[in-house]
Scaffold this motif. Sequence first.
Motif, mmCIF file in Angstrom:
data_model
loop_
_atom_site.group_PDB
_atom_site.id
_atom_site.type_symbol
_atom_site.label_atom_id
_atom_site.label_comp_id
_atom_site.label_asym_id
_atom_site.label_seq_id
_atom_site.Cartn_x
_atom_site.Cartn_y
_atom_site.Cartn_z
ATOM 1 N N HIS A 139 -7.079 8.042 2.432
ATOM 2 C CA HIS A 139 -6.383 6.761 2.311
ATOM 3 C C HIS A 139 -7.373 5.722 1.810
ATOM 4 O O HIS A 139 -8.559 5.755 2.140
ATOM 5 N N GLU A 141 -7.359 2.413 2.351
ATOM 6 C CA GLU A 141 -7.667 1.361 3.322
ATOM 7 C C GLU A 141 -8.859 1.772 4.188
ATOM 8 O O GLU A 141 -8.875 2.881 4.748
ATOM 9 N N LYS A 146 -5.046 0.312 10.478
ATOM 10 C CA LYS A 146 -4.307 -0.626 9.624
ATOM 11 C C LYS A 146 -3.507 0.124 8.560
ATOM 12 O O LYS A 146 -2.360 -0.226 8.262
ATOM 13 N N HIS A 147 -4.108 1.165 7.991
ATOM 14 C CA HIS A 147 -3.424 1.933 6.945
ATOM 15 C C HIS A 147 -2.166 2.612 7.479
ATOM 16 O O HIS A 147 -1.087 2.508 6.892
ATOM 17 N N TYR A 148 -2.276 3.288 8.611
ATOM 18 C CA TYR A 148 -1.137 4.040 9.129
ATOM 19 C C TYR A 148 -0.080 3.129 9.736
ATOM 20 O O TYR A 148 1.102 3.480 9.754
ATOM 21 N N ALA A 149 -0.478 1.964 10.229
ATOM 22 C CA ALA A 149 0.522 1.003 10.699
ATOM 23 C C ALA A 149 1.358 0.495 9.537
ATOM 24 O O ALA A 149 2.576 0.324 9.639
ATOM 25 N N LYS A 150 0.707 0.250 8.397
ATOM 26 C CA LYS A 150 1.429 -0.200 7.210
ATOM 27 C C LYS A 150 2.320 0.920 6.662
ATOM 28 O O LYS A 150 3.468 0.697 6.292
ATOM 29 N N MET A 151 1.787 2.124 6.608
ATOM 30 C CA MET A 151 2.558 3.243 6.055
ATOM 31 C C MET A 151 3.700 3.662 6.967
ATOM 32 O O MET A 151 4.679 4.242 6.512
ATOM 33 N N VAL A 153 5.814 1.674 8.484
ATOM 34 C CA VAL A 153 6.989 0.888 8.083
ATOM 35 C C VAL A 153 7.539 1.389 6.760
ATOM 36 O O VAL A 153 8.755 1.577 6.603
ATOM 37 N N MET A 154 6.669 1.665 5.801
ATOM 38 C CA MET A 154 7.120 2.100 4.477
ATOM 39 C C MET A 154 7.771 3.473 4.541
ATOM 40 O O MET A 154 8.817 3.711 3.921
ATOM 41 N N ASP A 155 7.190 4.384 5.300
ATOM 42 C CA ASP A 155 7.746 5.731 5.372
ATOM 43 C C ASP A 155 8.995 5.790 6.237
ATOM 44 O O ASP A 155 9.806 6.707 6.084
ATOM 45 N N HIS A 246 2.309 9.707 11.126
ATOM 46 C CA HIS A 246 1.153 8.821 10.996
ATOM 47 C C HIS A 246 0.331 8.765 12.283
ATOM 48 O O HIS A 246 -0.880 8.536 12.220
#
Length: 258
Positions: A139, A141, A146-151, A153-155, A246
């Motif tokens: 990843h 980030e 932070k990366h998996y928290a953002k992903m 929501v997207m996923d 995630h």
Amino acid sequence: RFREQNASSYGTMSDAQKKQHKIRCDVLIAIVSSVWFVKLPASFRRLLVLHLFVRSGYDLCKLYKYDATYQCMPNIAHDDIWILSAILAIIAYAMCHHPSIIDKSYYKFLLKYGNDSPQTLQRMFQTPDTFVPCSPTWHAEPSCLKHYAKMFVMDTLKASGMYTVVHMVPLLLQARFYKLLFRFCASFLPSSSMKRDADDLKSSDEEDASDDKDVYQSSRRELLRFICKKCLAILRSSMFFAGFQHFGKLFMCWTRYF
């Protein structure tokens, strides 16, 4: 008029006639469902049949766990989540370390919804001689959390499309859905009692019209609750799919440094 005549004739039926009427309706709905089912692509039909097979097993387990008559399984809190998590953990391990034992089409599905590639997984998990940091290989980030928290929501939004098909398409095979849909559409048809002149309307007719209105409003609310329940199931499935994925990746990122 048709609605009122149908309701009055159904009310005068005996129990045996009502049972025959229900069987005829179920057979008719099964025929209508089969008409569109055979027109689907073969791959999608297999996916739908697999979903119905798994769902029937799930419903059977619920029957053996919660029904007072057929209960023969222990009722453990959240046991279905624990079992599914264990199964998904095995699948995740196979995808990262031994992808050759997974079906090719299923492996492509895992890569698509996992935002991975065979090259990345090979560098991260299948080359034990060298240690590769998870950022930026896995990843971009720098912060894993932070990366998996953002992903997440997207996923969740990405998986909702898949689970919409999974939860909504099988409704076309259920008699209950057609009945709710028929009652919902019939609730917008004006009854003959509502068309009569107000001067000729008797008190009994007014009571019947009021009862009909309550029944039709109840049908609308019932369909709305049913759709809301399905939407909640889609959201829950999407969040579980994205969350497990995630959280598992975050756990693997952190444990690789120990």
